[in-house]
Design an enzyme around this catalytic site. Sequence first.
Site, short mmCIF file in Angstrom:
data_model
loop_
_atom_site.label_atom_id
_atom_site.label_comp_id
_atom_site.label_asym_id
_atom_site.label_seq_id
_atom_site.Cartn_x
_atom_site.Cartn_y
_atom_site.Cartn_z
N ASP A 30 0.86 -1.18 0.00
CA ASP A 30 0.00 0.00 0.00
C ASP A 30 0.90 1.23 0.00
O ASP A 30 1.99 1.20 0.60
CB ASP A 30 -0.89 0.00 1.25
CG ASP A 30 -2.15 0.82 1.04
OD1 ASP A 30 -3.24 0.23 0.97
OD2 ASP A 30 -2.03 2.06 0.93
N GLU A 150 -14.53 -10.15 -6.76
CA GLU A 150 -14.72 -10.69 -5.40
C GLU A 150 -16.20 -10.66 -5.04
O GLU A 150 -16.94 -9.80 -5.51
CB GLU A 150 -13.87 -9.92 -4.39
CG GLU A 150 -14.09 -8.41 -4.36
CD GLU A 150 -15.24 -7.94 -3.51
OE1 GLU A 150 -15.71 -8.74 -2.69
OE2 GLU A 150 -15.68 -6.79 -3.69
N LEU A 152 -17.20 -10.89 -1.58
CA LEU A 152 -17.07 -10.93 -0.11
C LEU A 152 -18.09 -10.01 0.54
O LEU A 152 -18.21 -8.86 0.14
CB LEU A 152 -15.67 -10.46 0.31
CG LEU A 152 -14.48 -11.08 -0.43
CD1 LEU A 152 -13.19 -10.40 0.00
CD2 LEU A 152 -14.42 -12.57 -0.16
N CYS A 259 -21.04 -1.15 -1.33
CA CYS A 259 -21.14 -1.89 -2.59
C CYS A 259 -22.46 -1.69 -3.33
O CYS A 259 -22.45 -1.20 -4.46
CB CYS A 259 -20.92 -3.37 -2.31
SG CYS A 259 -19.40 -3.64 -1.41
N LYS A 319 -24.90 -2.49 8.57
CA LYS A 319 -25.40 -3.83 8.93
C LYS A 319 -24.60 -4.29 10.14
O LYS A 319 -23.57 -3.68 10.46
CB LYS A 319 -25.27 -4.80 7.75
CG LYS A 319 -23.85 -5.13 7.37
CD LYS A 319 -23.83 -6.23 6.33
CE LYS A 319 -22.43 -6.75 6.11
NZ LYS A 319 -22.36 -7.84 5.16
C1 UGA Z 1 -22.32 -7.06 -0.76
C2 UGA Z 1 -22.60 -8.43 -1.40
O1 UGA Z 1 -23.50 -9.17 -0.58
C3 UGA Z 1 -21.29 -9.23 -1.58
O2 UGA Z 1 -21.56 -10.44 -2.25
C4 UGA Z 1 -20.33 -8.38 -2.42
O3 UGA Z 1 -19.09 -9.03 -2.64
C5 UGA Z 1 -20.07 -7.07 -1.70
O4 UGA Z 1 -21.33 -6.38 -1.55
C6 UGA Z 1 -19.09 -6.26 -2.53
O5 UGA Z 1 -19.44 -5.86 -3.65
O6 UGA Z 1 -17.94 -6.10 -2.13
P1 UGA Z 1 -21.96 -6.16 1.75
O7 UGA Z 1 -22.11 -4.78 1.16
O8 UGA Z 1 -20.85 -6.43 2.67
O9 UGA Z 1 -21.84 -7.26 0.56
O10 UGA Z 1 -23.29 -6.44 2.56
P2 UGA Z 1 -24.62 -7.30 2.43
O11 UGA Z 1 -24.64 -8.32 3.49
O12 UGA Z 1 -24.84 -7.74 1.06
O13 UGA Z 1 -25.71 -6.20 2.82
C7 UGA Z 1 -25.88 -5.00 2.08
C8 UGA Z 1 -27.04 -4.21 2.61
O14 UGA Z 1 -28.27 -4.83 2.28
C9 UGA Z 1 -27.06 -4.02 4.12
O15 UGA Z 1 -27.38 -2.68 4.41
C10 UGA Z 1 -28.15 -4.95 4.60
O16 UGA Z 1 -28.76 -4.51 5.78
C11 UGA Z 1 -29.11 -4.88 3.43
N1 UGA Z 1 -29.98 -6.07 3.33
C12 UGA Z 1 -29.44 -7.29 3.06
C13 UGA Z 1 -31.35 -5.94 3.48
O17 UGA Z 1 -31.87 -4.82 3.71
N2 UGA Z 1 -32.14 -7.05 3.35
C14 UGA Z 1 -31.63 -8.27 3.08
O18 UGA Z 1 -32.42 -9.24 2.97
C15 UGA Z 1 -30.24 -8.40 2.94
#
Ligand code: UGA
Length: 429
Positions: A30, A150, A152, A259, A319
């Site tokens: 980095d 990715e 993740l 994301c 989250k």
């Molecule tokens: C998301 C994707 O799930 C990953 O697969 C991806 O790799 C990542 O983006 C990325 O592009 O790097 P992330 O942003 O860490 O991951 O979080 P999520 O668990 O997907 O949740 C995203 C948002 O959706 C949160 O605010 C969560 O509260 C909301 N959510 C999720 C809901 O409101 N309802 C649901 O049923 C699921």
Amino acid sequence: MKVTIAGSGYVGLVTAACLANKGETVTCVDVNEEKIAQLNAGRLPIYEEGLSELMQSSFGTHLFFSSDCSAAYCNSEVVFIAVGTPEKKDGSANLKHVNQVAEEIAKAANQDMVIVIKSTVPIGTNQRIRSIVNRFKDPNIRISVASNPEFLSQGSAIRDMLQAPRIVIGSEDTFAKTTLEQLYSSFDCPIVHMDCNSAEMVKYASNDFLALKISYINEIANLCEIVEANVEDVAHAMGLDPRIGDRFLKAGIGYGGSCFPKDTKALHWLANYHDYELKTIKAAIEVNENQKLKLIKKARKYYDSFEGLTVAILGLTFKPGTDDLREAPSLVNVPILLEEGARIQVYDPVGMKNFQSIFRETVCYSITPEAALKDADLCFVLTEWQEIRELTADIFVKQMQHPIILDGRNCLKKSCSKDNRLTIEQIGL
Ligand code: UGA
């Protein structure tokens, strides 16, 4: 294999720790020397479950950190680019860092290698990177460019990588394809090969589909409120159909994070750029923006103005399982309440430090949920942390002046919603 990861952010660190754990020799670089010094001293710049332990297990034997980027690049067989692609004002992705790193790798390389783009980049970026690399590399060496998006999620990133349901590799030649196949040979999942543009599209199409699924269930939830149906029952029954699936069907106050908001806007921008309108994604973005205001609208049923009210905010991060506040609903709701003159008492198990760096002393920071609820006239539940889920009706009644609770995550115990000493509003119920 000798691997270098350019960018010691969230994706870079997780990828480095997992590959080192599989026995590769990984150097994470980095340009931020302070960050590298911290990592070398065993301190992680981000919070991610299990990452610290995984890093410790290979630090100094298979995992190294350095700010001498060129030295790391010139000895590598594979270099991952995992730097940020932040959103520009118009919604497009900023590729400044990706381009710069590609140029530096090409200039430093003194052996054949594969450059792998891990960062989420607009479709077609790999071709532009290939031409940058060809312009700056030594003509006597072979450098292939591949795409390996990715998938993740914050909070489960280690599991998402080590037990991935699939690995996507976009490549245009056999050297890149076989090198990456070898690198991932110990991972027990299907490796899906395709061209680079398609691999880049898989990433956006997957994230945008999940965002769409959330916005869809949020709209159904809003309609459930009007027609007196229960969205939790509806989602449960829908999810039992394997064609639909039960995940990402949880209604709430909208998605946040680094994301979904960025990737929906980026794909929408890209389509517009090519004179095509992605109507479904546009709708998902609009629904999400409105959804974040849902609790404010509900609160206005109880109070004409928030002036002089004490409002408890339980949960600040986008989250549970992360200290990340990016695009979190708290960042939309708290300013509105403050603007109207409310006194805010916040609680979050890990997100308060980051919140304080934005909101300073404009809100009160509480060390327990109970303290945040003290004498409150309203409570907003914005993140479903386990300790917030476990709060009982007695606690709300005992602590609050007026126990009016707006549960934006439908996470409070059933016994709370059935207790007639409390007024509870949830989403789509
Ligand atoms: C998301 C994707 O799930 C990953 O697969 C991806 O790799 C990542 O983006 C990325 O592009 O790097 P992330 O942003 O860490 O991951 O979080 P999520 O668990 O997907 O949740 C995203 C948002 O959706 C949160 O605010 C969560 O509260 C909301 N959510 C999720 C809901 O409101 N309802 C649901 O049923 C699921």
